[in-house]
Design a protein around this motif. Structure first.
Motif, mmCIF file in Angstrom:
data_model
loop_
_atom_site.group_PDB
_atom_site.id
_atom_site.type_symbol
_atom_site.label_atom_id
_atom_site.label_comp_id
_atom_site.label_asym_id
_atom_site.label_seq_id
_atom_site.Cartn_x
_atom_site.Cartn_y
_atom_site.Cartn_z
ATOM 1 N N SER A 34 -43.498 15.462 21.682
ATOM 2 C CA SER A 34 -44.800 15.796 20.943
ATOM 3 C C SER A 34 -45.565 16.024 20.419
ATOM 4 O O SER A 34 -46.115 15.350 19.327
ATOM 5 C CB SER A 34 -45.415 16.360 22.735
ATOM 6 N N GLY A 35 -44.559 16.989 19.620
ATOM 7 C CA GLY A 35 -45.139 17.542 18.332
ATOM 8 C C GLY A 35 -44.440 16.212 16.962
ATOM 9 O O GLY A 35 -45.095 15.914 16.111
ATOM 10 N N VAL A 36 -43.715 15.457 17.133
ATOM 11 C CA VAL A 36 -43.222 14.236 15.919
ATOM 12 C C VAL A 36 -44.109 13.906 16.531
ATOM 13 O O VAL A 36 -44.835 13.174 15.296
ATOM 14 C CB VAL A 36 -41.834 13.898 16.553
ATOM 15 N N MET A 37 -44.603 13.079 17.584
ATOM 16 C CA MET A 37 -45.915 12.278 17.748
ATOM 17 C C MET A 37 -47.631 13.056 17.248
ATOM 18 O O MET A 37 -47.950 11.809 16.519
ATOM 19 C CB MET A 37 -46.290 12.134 19.235
ATOM 20 N N ALA A 38 -47.755 13.580 17.435
ATOM 21 C CA ALA A 38 -48.730 14.377 16.897
ATOM 22 C C ALA A 38 -48.789 14.487 15.442
ATOM 23 O O ALA A 38 -49.887 13.895 14.368
ATOM 24 C CB ALA A 38 -49.282 16.293 17.191
ATOM 25 N N GLU A 39 -47.625 14.595 15.010
ATOM 26 C CA GLU A 39 -47.321 14.594 13.011
ATOM 27 C C GLU A 39 -48.215 13.506 13.095
ATOM 28 O O GLU A 39 -48.140 13.179 11.736
ATOM 29 C CB GLU A 39 -45.775 15.487 12.928
ATOM 30 N N VAL A 40 -47.227 12.402 13.316
ATOM 31 C CA VAL A 40 -47.453 10.833 12.951
ATOM 32 C C VAL A 40 -48.367 10.415 13.046
ATOM 33 O O VAL A 40 -49.025 10.198 12.142
ATOM 34 C CB VAL A 40 -46.453 10.181 13.427
ATOM 35 N N ARG A 41 -49.275 11.246 14.581
ATOM 36 C CA ARG A 41 -50.829 9.880 14.485
ATOM 37 C C ARG A 41 -51.595 10.652 13.166
ATOM 38 O O ARG A 41 -52.662 10.297 12.407
ATOM 39 C CB ARG A 41 -51.078 10.693 15.645
ATOM 40 N N GLU A 42 -50.885 12.627 12.729
ATOM 41 C CA GLU A 42 -52.678 12.877 11.831
ATOM 42 C C GLU A 42 -51.922 12.259 11.164
ATOM 43 O O GLU A 42 -53.367 12.097 9.890
ATOM 44 C CB GLU A 42 -51.988 14.298 11.865
ATOM 45 N N ARG A 43 -50.977 11.674 9.990
ATOM 46 C CA ARG A 43 -50.858 11.668 8.873
ATOM 47 C C ARG A 43 -51.056 10.006 8.383
ATOM 48 O O ARG A 43 -51.623 9.765 7.817
ATOM 49 C CB ARG A 43 -48.971 11.624 8.639
ATOM 50 N N THR A 44 -50.503 9.642 9.448
ATOM 51 C CA THR A 44 -50.872 8.102 9.778
ATOM 52 C C THR A 44 -52.319 7.529 9.975
ATOM 53 O O THR A 44 -53.317 6.815 8.886
ATOM 54 C CB THR A 44 -50.503 7.179 10.740
ATOM 55 N N ALA A 45 -53.400 8.661 10.433
ATOM 56 C CA ALA A 45 -54.660 7.812 11.143
ATOM 57 C C ALA A 45 -55.349 8.764 9.109
ATOM 58 O O ALA A 45 -56.400 8.047 9.342
ATOM 59 C CB ALA A 45 -55.500 9.146 12.138
#
Length: 209
Positions: free
Chosen positions: A110-121
């Motif tokens: 879940s933490g990796v997914m949140a980081e990806v979302r924030e960086r890509t968004a």
């Protein structure tokens, strides 16, 4: 990531999955392919909240799907197929903004997914869509998917046949993959000509362009 790096990663993931280490495989898949998957979903949905919801559901589907992964495609192709099917289900869901009932089992995932979302968004919000991209966005969703996966993600034709396969359709044989890949190639050429003509009418290309 270079093609060589991707090949090394794919082999490492396959080795680890064979030992039953599904958690680390899912985590590394998201770290490596998550940004491009999220960008793909954001381009499809064009709504940040929808893209985030679909990406979350994609993570769950990926986690479950790895139990059935048999190595018939690359992990990258497998991830795109799951992402597209998750997107299709979401778009058909009348209650698409309903909160998920279950959270991911893995807080690390879940933490990796949140980081990806924030960086890509953040990257996507700072990108101004060109007029040509707007033309592409006016196409039917299935045409947009084909363009994004072939042009932006450079998926081979036979892998495209796997990704664009309907959720309830049976797996493709090797011959079916070749045949469907050829059909998609022809459709892609027609679609390119259509886009080129649209661009000419908008003044984005000259008559020889």
């Amino acid at each position: 990531m270079t093609a060589e790096d991707r090949g090394d990663l794919e082999r490492e993931l396959l080795t680890r999955l064979a030992t039953g280490d599904r958690k680390s495989v899912a985590t590394d898949m998201l770290a490596a392919y998550g940004p491009e998957i999220y960008a793909f979903l954001a381009a499809l949905h064009r709504d940040e909240s929808d893209a985030e919801e679909v990406f979350s559901r994609f993570g769950e589907a990926l986690w479950q799907g790895l139990q059935r992964f048999e190595g018939q495609s690359s992990f990258r192709t497998f991830a795109y197929a799951i992402a597209r099917r998750t997107s299709v289900r979401f778009r058909r869901d009348a209650a698409r903004r309903r909160k998920r009932e279950e959270e991911l089992d893995s807080t690390e995932l879940s933490g990796v997914m949140a980081e990806v979302r924030e960086r890509t968004a953040t990257y996507l919000r700072t990108t101004v869509r060109s007029r040509l991209a707007a033309l592409r966005a006016s196409l039917p969703e299935e045409d947009q998917e084909l363009l994004m996966l072939r042009v932006d993600r450079k998926l081979p034709w036979e892998e495209l046949a796997v990704v664009l396969r309907g959720e309830d359709e049976p797996p493709l044989s090797a011959e079916d993959k070749r045949r469907e890949g050829a059909r998609l190639r022809k459709k892609f050429q027609i679609l390119k000509e259509r886009l080129r003509e649209m661009a000419r009418r908008e003044g984005l290309l000259d008559e020889d362009g």
